[in-house]
Structures are given as structure tokens and as C-alpha cells.
Design a protein around this motif. Structure first.
Motif, PDB file in Angstrom:
ATOM      1  N   ALA A 362      34.902  36.518  37.707  1.00  0.00           N
ATOM      2  CA  ALA A 362      33.607  36.844  37.624  1.00  0.00           C
ATOM      3  C   ALA A 362      33.039  35.376  37.492  1.00  0.00           C
ATOM      4  O   ALA A 362      33.176  34.398  37.017  1.00  0.00           O
ATOM      5  N   VAL A 363      31.950  35.169  38.173  1.00  0.00           N
ATOM      6  CA  VAL A 363      30.777  34.242  38.374  1.00  0.00           C
ATOM      7  C   VAL A 363      29.261  34.343  37.880  1.00  0.00           C
ATOM      8  O   VAL A 363      28.791  35.687  38.374  1.00  0.00           O
ATOM      9  N   HIS A 364      28.667  33.856  37.259  1.00  0.00           N
ATOM     10  CA  HIS A 364      27.298  33.987  36.637  1.00  0.00           C
ATOM     11  C   HIS A 364      26.627  34.287  37.976  1.00  0.00           C
ATOM     12  O   HIS A 364      26.652  33.593  38.972  1.00  0.00           O
ATOM     13  N   ALA A 365      25.583  35.238  37.967  1.00  0.00           N
ATOM     14  CA  ALA A 365      24.913  35.801  39.035  1.00  0.00           C
ATOM     15  C   ALA A 365      24.012  34.507  39.719  1.00  0.00           C
ATOM     16  O   ALA A 365      23.658  34.256  40.893  1.00  0.00           O
ATOM     17  N   ASP A 366      23.540  33.475  38.767  1.00  0.00           N
ATOM     18  CA  ASP A 366      22.843  32.281  39.137  1.00  0.00           C
ATOM     19  C   ASP A 366      23.597  31.277  39.807  1.00  0.00           C
ATOM     20  O   ASP A 366      22.923  30.395  40.635  1.00  0.00           O
ATOM     21  N   TYR A 367      24.916  31.441  39.878  1.00  0.00           N
ATOM     22  CA  TYR A 367      26.170  30.445  40.618  1.00  0.00           C
ATOM     23  C   TYR A 367      26.805  31.080  41.714  1.00  0.00           C
ATOM     24  O   TYR A 367      27.809  30.450  42.072  1.00  0.00           O
ATOM     25  N   GLN A 368      26.613  32.296  42.141  1.00  0.00           N
ATOM     26  CA  GLN A 368      27.264  32.876  43.155  1.00  0.00           C
ATOM     27  C   GLN A 368      27.505  32.452  44.612  1.00  0.00           C
ATOM     28  O   GLN A 368      28.299  32.848  45.286  1.00  0.00           O
ATOM     29  N   LYS A 369      26.474  31.544  44.817  1.00  0.00           N
ATOM     30  CA  LYS A 369      26.291  30.980  46.243  1.00  0.00           C
ATOM     31  C   LYS A 369      27.154  29.492  46.254  1.00  0.00           C
ATOM     32  O   LYS A 369      26.726  28.910  47.415  1.00  0.00           O
ATOM     33  N   GLY A 370      27.701  29.204  45.293  1.00  0.00           N
ATOM     34  CA  GLY A 370      28.368  27.646  45.382  1.00  0.00           C
ATOM     35  C   GLY A 370      29.568  27.816  45.458  1.00  0.00           C
ATOM     36  O   GLY A 370      30.491  26.831  45.241  1.00  0.00           O
ATOM     37  N   ARG A 372      31.972  29.262  43.958  1.00  0.00           N
ATOM     38  CA  ARG A 372      32.778  29.086  42.772  1.00  0.00           C
ATOM     39  C   ARG A 372      33.950  30.005  42.498  1.00  0.00           C
ATOM     40  O   ARG A 372      34.953  29.835  42.009  1.00  0.00           O
ATOM     41  N   GLY A 373      33.739  31.160  43.081  1.00  0.00           N
ATOM     42  CA  GLY A 373      34.742  32.246  43.174  1.00  0.00           C
ATOM     43  C   GLY A 373      35.867  31.654  44.015  1.00  0.00           C
ATOM     44  O   GLY A 373      37.214  31.714  43.582  1.00  0.00           O
ATOM     45  N   ASN A 374      35.547  31.052  45.098  1.00  0.00           N
ATOM     46  CA  ASN A 374      36.901  30.226  45.986  1.00  0.00           C
ATOM     47  C   ASN A 374      37.482  29.262  45.031  1.00  0.00           C
ATOM     48  O   ASN A 374      38.755  29.327  45.112  1.00  0.00           O
ATOM     49  N   SER A 375      36.750  28.704  44.506  1.00  0.00           N
ATOM     50  CA  SER A 375      37.495  27.569  43.547  1.00  0.00           C
ATOM     51  C   SER A 375      38.245  28.114  42.552  1.00  0.00           C
ATOM     52  O   SER A 375      39.449  27.687  42.215  1.00  0.00           O
ATOM     53  N   LEU A 376      37.791  29.166  41.872  1.00  0.00           N
ATOM     54  CA  LEU A 376      38.929  29.947  40.947  1.00  0.00           C
ATOM     55  C   LEU A 376      39.764  30.395  41.556  1.00  0.00           C
ATOM     56  O   LEU A 376      41.114  30.328  41.034  1.00  0.00           O
ATOM     57  N   LEU A 377      39.678  30.900  42.787  1.00  0.00           N
ATOM     58  CA  LEU A 377      40.785  31.584  43.501  1.00  0.00           C
ATOM     59  C   LEU A 377      42.090  30.479  44.030  1.00  0.00           C
ATOM     60  O   LEU A 377      43.228  30.549  43.612  1.00  0.00           O
ATOM     61  N   ASP A 378      41.287  29.301  44.408  1.00  0.00           N
ATOM     62  CA  ASP A 378      42.300  28.146  44.628  1.00  0.00           C
ATOM     63  C   ASP A 378      42.917  27.522  43.327  1.00  0.00           C
ATOM     64  O   ASP A 378      44.234  26.963  43.663  1.00  0.00           O
ATOM     65  N   TYR A 379      42.362  27.535  42.267  1.00  0.00           N
ATOM     66  CA  TYR A 379      42.701  27.221  41.124  1.00  0.00           C
ATOM     67  C   TYR A 379      44.273  28.011  40.648  1.00  0.00           C
ATOM     68  O   TYR A 379      45.311  27.375  40.401  1.00  0.00           O
TER      69      TYR A 379
END
Length: 437
Positions: A362-370, A372-379
Motif C-alpha cells: 500500500a502507498v498513501h494516496a498523496d504519493y502514488q505517482k512517485g 514508490r510501489g515500484n521501490s517497495l517491489l524492488d526492495y
């Protein structure tokens, strides 16, 4: 009604910052130019609001334009070398006059309490004193700076005593020697040394302009101290006033101050926007990255629950109890942005040791265009490789395409490892995907 809703949402979103800033020590610098502006009382109102919210507030003011005015009135020319004033005996008298005048004006504004005004009921007590011990700057490049000095010591204990009594501490850029001499000091240096001595949570520098990127001239949101150092070395065109504030921010963070902020004082309410909104309006400087991906701890549970609650209500995520989160917190990864949890995911290793499930992404609605989901998946992909996990699984009802676009492929329920297979909820009917690492 729309205006009311906007206000309510803003007020609710500001509450984590109100709690975070209470009983914290902030050192706040502003130049002498700010004092001469007709809207300076608005800034004073914002100082008063910070104090009313429980912030331990130290104000350090500049007096450069006031000194220049006195010098010019008397037909003299201000003398500088390397952007530092040369303070001869005559100029020292102007320094003392300017410091006294500005201090009294600030104290008067902080004393306002007219009914119906923003200061009504504030009852702010202001404490000034000989908190700064100084020494002469001496002779540099053959230039005798005379009564220009540098900070030798800050009486942190005395300042803390005043803050403990709920006073606002007001400090002028004047220092005193043990022999009774008076020295004219750089206000930015005083603010920096005070912040370091107090180990303040924040040093806030109100600047005359934005700190902008030399490439596109866009305001810079955040910098690490290493990035500040590179910027100053590689960009000689940084305006001197901004450069001084950047150096002050860098030095304070390198010596224990948690955060430093450069804020354009010409933006009405900029101080409040920077401190009580998620993204702020100024430039944040810190020793470490402002936003990090890290393993979750028990202290993050409240933030994770607040983040995933809307997604649980929409049926995107399975509802998780606090007890379940506490039991599985060792499996969770979070994105922390200046103390707030704006992203999370879980990495559940299966009993076979060869596979793992990605859950609760999950990524906060205000930050979903950055991305960050990809960053979590890469991590998680890197984590899987380091732990010799060969296959990743995920269950999803509404984000299947997102995972497919990132290399996941559909599979059957029977392909799931235990305990994923036995725990599968047929009523939820989630799609099952996998990816080989």
C-alpha cells in the motif's frame, strides 16, 4: 460546505505534526529585513501560534539593514570583506543601537493581546540575555575585523531554564567576552550555534527567496547535508544569502540538529505550511535521506493501520487486526517520510524456504505517482535474492494488472505453497500470481 470540508481535512491532517512538535525545541532565524516589512506582525502571529501549540521557541534575529541605515545616515560607507562586516568603534555604536531597537520592536509585537486579534490571550513572555559568549574574529587576509566576532560559547543551560518556564527566548547577534567587550556577530552563525548547543529538533531559517535548483530554477524540496555540500561547491551562482543559510543548515545537521528548514518568508503562512503539511513549502535539510525504506518496528503499527484502513474499507486489502500486525511486524517493510508512514508491504516467507508471499502492499494516496510501489517491489526482490528465495507469490483482487506489468504471471490455487493454499479465501476470490526471482 466545500470550504468547511477543506478546513476539516487540513486540520485533521495537521494533527500528527501538532503532536510531533509539542515540547520540541525550534531555533528560528530571520533577518533584519523581515522586521522592517509591514506584514511582520503576521510572522509574529505565527510565532505565537507555535508557542501556543507547545513548541519551545528560540528566536534569533538579524540587524544588517538596520546597521547599514545608521551607517548611511551618518554619511559613512558600510565596510565588508568576504561578506562579513568590518566593525570599527563607530560602527559598533550603530550595532548596539540597531540591536536594541529591533529587540524592543519584536518584544512589543510579541506582547500584543488585543481582543479580536490573532494574539488575543497569547500572554507570551519574552526572555533575552547574555546567552552568547564571543571572541574577536581577528585579522584575516590582512584585514582587521576589529569588533566583529565569532561565537565562543552558548549558555545552553540558561536558555533551557527560560524555555522550561514557558518563555520565548529572543537572541540578538551580539556576543560578550569575559572581559566585558561587545562583538558584532553573524546572526546565522548565532542561530546555528544555539541550535547545536541546545540539540534542537529544528533549525528554521527564514530566507528572502526560495532555494532553487540551478538546472531548472524549481524550488528544492529536500537535501541531505552531502547534497548541500555538493551544491555549494558546484554552483557558485547560489545567492549569498541562500548560501549562508545552506551552510548554517548543513553545519547544524552535521552536529546533531535533527532537521533544518529554509523557508521563503515572503510567502504568507509559509512557516505553518512547512511545519504542518505533509510536503511543506520550503527546503528540508537533514543528515540522512528525508524518505527511507526500512524494516518496520512495533512503533510503526499505528501508522501502518492508518495507511491501510481506507484500502481495507474498499476491499482492496484484507482486514488485519492490530494483534495480527503485532505478531507479524517482523515481516513488514515501510516507507517513512519525515516520521510518517506513507507506504508499506509484507514479505511472508513460506515453510519451504524457497518461496515467499508479497502482501499488504500500500502507498498513501498523496504519493502514488512517485513510483514508490515500484521501490517497495524492488526492495522485496532484492531481499528475496539475498535470502535465496526463488519464487514470489501475490494475491490480488483489484491490482492484478499492476503486478502483471511488473513481470508477474497468473497461476492456479493448487500451485500455491502451504500455508497460502490452505488459507485461500474462496469468497474473496482473489487472483493468484507468481514471479520467479
Amino acid at each position: 460546505m466545500e470550504h468547511q470540508s477543506t478546513f476539516v481535512n487540513w486540520f485533521r491532517n495537521s494533527s500528527p505534526y501538532i503532536h510531533a512538535h509539542r515540547n520540541r525545541t525550534f531555533v528560528l532565524f530571520f533577518g533584519g529585513n523581515a522586521v522592517t516589512e509591514p506584514d511582520f506582525d503576521n510572522l509574529i502571529h505565527d510565532f505565537a501560534l507555535l508557542r501556543s501549540l507547545g513548541v519551545r521557541l528560540v528566536l534569533v534575529h538579524g540587524i544588517r539593514p538596520q546597521i547599514d541605515e545608521q551607517v548611511n545616515v551618518h554619511g559613512n560607507t558600510p565596510q565588508f570583506h568576504h561578506h562579513l562586516r568590518i566593525t570599527d568603534t563607530t560602527t559598533l555604536q550603530y550595532v548596539k543601537q540597531a540591536a536594541g531597537l529591533v529587540r524592543v520592536e519584536i518584544e512589543a509585537l510579541l506582547s500584543m493581546g488585543v481582543s479580536g486579534s490573532p494574539m488575543a490571550g497569547a500572554k507570551i513572555r519574552v526572555a533575552s540575555g547574555n546567552f552568547v559568549t564571543a571572541k574577536p574574529l581577528g585579522v584575516l587576509d590582512g584585514i582587521d575585523y576589529s569588533h566583529t566576532g565569532k561565537v565562543r560559547r552558548i549558555d545552553a543551560q540558561a536558555i533551557h531554564q527560560q524555555l522550561d518556564q514557558h518563555n520565548v527566548v529572543l537572541i540578538s547577534p551580539i556576543g560578550y567576552s569575559p572581559s566585558g567587550e561587545i562583538f558584532n556577530l553573524s546572526a546565522e552563525e548565532v542561530a546555528t550555534e544555539v541550535a547545536i548547543a541546545l540539540q534542537a529538533e529544528k533549525l528554521i531559517l527564514l530566507t528572502e527567496q526560495n532555494c532553487v535548483s540551478p538546472g531548472d530554477n524549481h524550488p528544492i524540496q529536500q537535501l541531505t547535508t552531502a547534497q548541500v555540500s555538493s551544491l555549494l561547491q558546484e554552483t557558485p551562482t547560489v545567492p549569498d544569502e541562500v548560501a549562508r543559510s545552506l551552510r548554517a543548515a548543513m553545519q547544524s545537521c552535521e552536529k546533531g540538529v535533527q532537521r533544518a528548514h529554509l523557508i521563503n518568508r515572503h510567502v504568507d503562512g509559509a512557516l505553518l505550511l512547512e511545519l504542518f503539511t505533509r510536503d511543506g513549502i520550503g527546503t528540508l535539510i537533514s543528515s540522512n535521506a528525508f524518505e527511507t525504506i526500512r524494516a518496520a518496528t512495533l512503533d510503526d503499527i499505528g501508522g501502518i493501520m492508518e495507511l491501510i484502513k481506507p484500502l481495507e474499507q474498499q476491499g482492496i486489502l484484507v482486514k488485519r487486526s492490530r494483534e495480527k500486525l503485532e505478531m507479524e511486524i517482523g515481516d513488514y517493510i515501510v516507507i517513512e517520510r519525515d516520521g510518517l508512514i506513507i507506504g508499506c508491504t509484507a514479505f511472508h516467507v513460506m515453510a519451504d524456504g524457497n518461496s515467499a508471499e508479497i502482501a499488504c502492499l500500500a502507498v498513501h494516496a498523496d504519493y502514488q505517482k512517485g513510483a514508490r510501489g515500484n521501490s517497495l517491489l524492488d526492495y522485496l526482490s532484492n531481499k528475496a535474492k539475498s535470502e535465496t528465495i526463488r519464487r514470489l507469490f501475490v494475491r490480488s483482487t483489484q491490482t492484478v494488472h499492476w503486478f502483471v506489468e511488473r513481470g508477474f504471471a497468473p497461476c492456479e490455487i493448487d500451485d500455491l505453497p502451504e500455508p497460502m493454499k490452505s488459507a485461500y479465501n474462496y469468497q474473496r476470490n482473489a487472483k493468484v500470481l507468481y514471479k520467479d526471482v
